[in-house]
Write a protein that holds these residues in place. Structure first.
Motif, PDB file in Angstrom:
ATOM      1  N   VAL A 180      -4.497 -62.858 -22.734  1.00 21.70           N
ATOM      2  CA  VAL A 180      -5.388 -61.999 -21.951  1.00 21.70           C
ATOM      3  C   VAL A 180      -6.136 -62.829 -20.904  1.00 21.70           C
ATOM      4  O   VAL A 180      -6.241 -62.440 -19.731  1.00 21.70           O
ATOM      5  CB  VAL A 180      -6.387 -61.276 -22.878  1.00 21.70           C
ATOM      6  N   GLU A 181      -6.640 -63.986 -21.318  1.00 21.49           N
ATOM      7  CA  GLU A 181      -7.399 -64.845 -20.413  1.00 21.49           C
ATOM      8  C   GLU A 181      -6.519 -65.365 -19.274  1.00 21.49           C
ATOM      9  O   GLU A 181      -6.988 -65.513 -18.129  1.00 21.49           O
ATOM     10  CB  GLU A 181      -7.998 -66.015 -21.194  1.00 21.49           C
ATOM     11  N   TYR A 182      -5.258 -65.631 -19.569  1.00 21.56           N
ATOM     12  CA  TYR A 182      -4.295 -66.089 -18.563  1.00 21.56           C
ATOM     13  C   TYR A 182      -4.270 -65.124 -17.374  1.00 21.56           C
ATOM     14  O   TYR A 182      -4.351 -65.541 -16.208  1.00 21.56           O
ATOM     15  CB  TYR A 182      -2.925 -66.188 -19.223  1.00 21.56           C
ATOM     16  N   ILE A 185      -7.756 -64.858 -15.422  1.00 19.45           N
ATOM     17  CA  ILE A 185      -7.962 -65.951 -14.465  1.00 19.45           C
ATOM     18  C   ILE A 185      -7.314 -65.621 -13.121  1.00 19.45           C
ATOM     19  O   ILE A 185      -7.824 -65.983 -12.056  1.00 19.45           O
ATOM     20  CB  ILE A 185      -7.405 -67.273 -15.032  1.00 19.45           C
ATOM     21  N   LEU A 186      -6.204 -64.894 -13.174  1.00 17.70           N
ATOM     22  CA  LEU A 186      -5.481 -64.525 -11.959  1.00 17.70           C
ATOM     23  C   LEU A 186      -6.029 -63.250 -11.313  1.00 17.70           C
ATOM     24  O   LEU A 186      -5.596 -62.869 -10.225  1.00 17.70           O
ATOM     25  CB  LEU A 186      -3.995 -64.344 -12.277  1.00 17.70           C
ATOM     26  N   GLY A 187      -6.971 -62.597 -11.995  1.00 20.41           N
ATOM     27  CA  GLY A 187      -7.624 -61.417 -11.422  1.00 20.41           C
ATOM     28  C   GLY A 187      -7.266 -60.109 -12.074  1.00 20.41           C
ATOM     29  O   GLY A 187      -7.794 -59.056 -11.704  1.00 20.41           O
ATOM     30  N   ALA A 188      -6.352 -60.127 -13.049  1.00 19.94           N
ATOM     31  CA  ALA A 188      -5.847 -58.882 -13.640  1.00 19.94           C
ATOM     32  C   ALA A 188      -6.487 -58.607 -14.991  1.00 19.94           C
ATOM     33  O   ALA A 188      -6.833 -59.521 -15.738  1.00 19.94           O
ATOM     34  CB  ALA A 188      -4.333 -58.955 -13.795  1.00 19.94           C
ATOM     35  N   HIS A 189      -6.628 -57.334 -15.301  1.00 21.63           N
ATOM     36  CA  HIS A 189      -7.018 -56.908 -16.641  1.00 21.63           C
ATOM     37  C   HIS A 189      -5.796 -56.260 -17.278  1.00 21.63           C
ATOM     38  O   HIS A 189      -5.070 -55.524 -16.623  1.00 21.63           O
ATOM     39  CB  HIS A 189      -8.186 -55.918 -16.576  1.00 21.63           C
ATOM     40  N   ILE A 190      -5.589 -56.531 -18.546  1.00 27.62           N
ATOM     41  CA  ILE A 190      -4.393 -56.056 -19.235  1.00 27.62           C
ATOM     42  C   ILE A 190      -4.194 -54.547 -19.085  1.00 27.62           C
ATOM     43  O   ILE A 190      -3.079 -54.063 -18.903  1.00 27.62           O
ATOM     44  CB  ILE A 190      -4.440 -56.450 -20.731  1.00 27.62           C
TER      45      ILE A 190
END
Length: 277
Positions: A180-182, A185-190
């Motif tokens: 999820v954190e990956y 960091i890129l700006g996306a929410h699951i």
């Protein structure tokens, strides 16, 4: 007054322009991965309404929002190409003296990739990087299941729920925190990526992101807006001025952080106007 527009030779990129005047400074916003042009919690929409006496351009990368294609075709290069397309079209149209690139997360990295082009045209350019990665991303091979990655490599793409598994989209209690954190960091929410396909090539692109190539002294002004709870990478220090969002890792964790971003961006733009005038 803002208006909806299409960019690109086939109108493949959806956008919005808040038009002020010819030759006025220009602000172009670059969302993070998986986000529409408005950004999470409508950050860029609020920013558009608060900034004055500038031309403001928002847009969706292909595979995002109302632009053509879907997320499975997205790569960092395609996002960079879309940003350049928007920049070139609007530089020709409005002939600004100064261009501000405001990027969030992966959008901050894209802003860095296109800033050198803008500078090569003889224009002043400033990058304002909101929550860019402050640490190297883990290798995707170390993060996701080996069998899932083999399937993804063979097929070319995979539906995100097969890559990042869980059912609790509210508290994310049964998700793998590191996965999820990956994407955060890129700006996306699951939850924004649910049901979408992403490509193996895109994961390889993420592996190639290098902080050393981003956080270095450039010939343009760079500013960082970073959450207080994020460890400020030493590579950032000395590259540009750092503004801190109090008490958060990411701006969308508290409404006051969005207000802080508006204040910081206004301060940066006003300071640059005084300097260049």
């Amino acid at each position: 007054m803002w208006k909806q527009v299409r960019f690109g030779s086939r109108g493949e990129i959806a956008g919005i322009i808040e038009e002020y005047a010819m030759y006025a400074d220009m602000v172009i916003t670059l969302p993070g991965f998986g986000q529409s042009m408005n950004e999470k919690n409508y950050l860029f929409s609020v920013l558009r309404k608060k900034l004055q006496k500038v031309n403001i351009i928002q847009f969706d990368y292909r595979g995002h929002g109302d632009s053509h294609e879907d997320l499975s075709s997205t790569t960092i290069q395609s996002m960079t190409d879309d940003a350049l397309c928007v920049v070139i079209e609007n530089i020709k149209k409005y002939k600004p003296r100064h261009v501000y690139l405001i990027g969030h997360a992966l959008g901050a990295i894209i802003s860095h990739r296109i800033a050198s082009y803008i500078q090569s045209t003889g224009l002043n350019v400033t990058t304002i990087m909101i929550s860019p990665p402050t640490k190297e991303l883990p290798r995707f091979q170390d993060l996701f299941e080996e069998m899932t990655l083999k399937f993804m490599k063979n097929e070319g793409t995979i539906e995100l729920t097969q890559l990042v598994k869980g059912e609790d989209y509210y508290s994310l209690s049964d998700f793998n925190y590191k996965q999820v954190e990956y994407f955060k960091i890129l700006g996306a929410h699951i939850i924004n990526l649910h049901g979408q396909q992403i490509s193996f090539d895109l994961l390889k692109d993420f592996d190639e992101i290098s902080l050393s190539s981003i956080y270095k002294l450039n010939d343009w002004d760079t500013y960082f807006i970073i959450g207080e709870k994020c460890l400020v990478n030493e590579k950032i220090r000395g590259v540009g001025e750092i503004f801190i969002l109090d008490g958060v890792s990411y701006y969308y964790e508290h409404p006051k952080s969005l207000d802080q971003i508006i204040i910081y961006v206004k301060e940066i733009i006003n300071k640059n106007k005084r300097y260049h005038n």
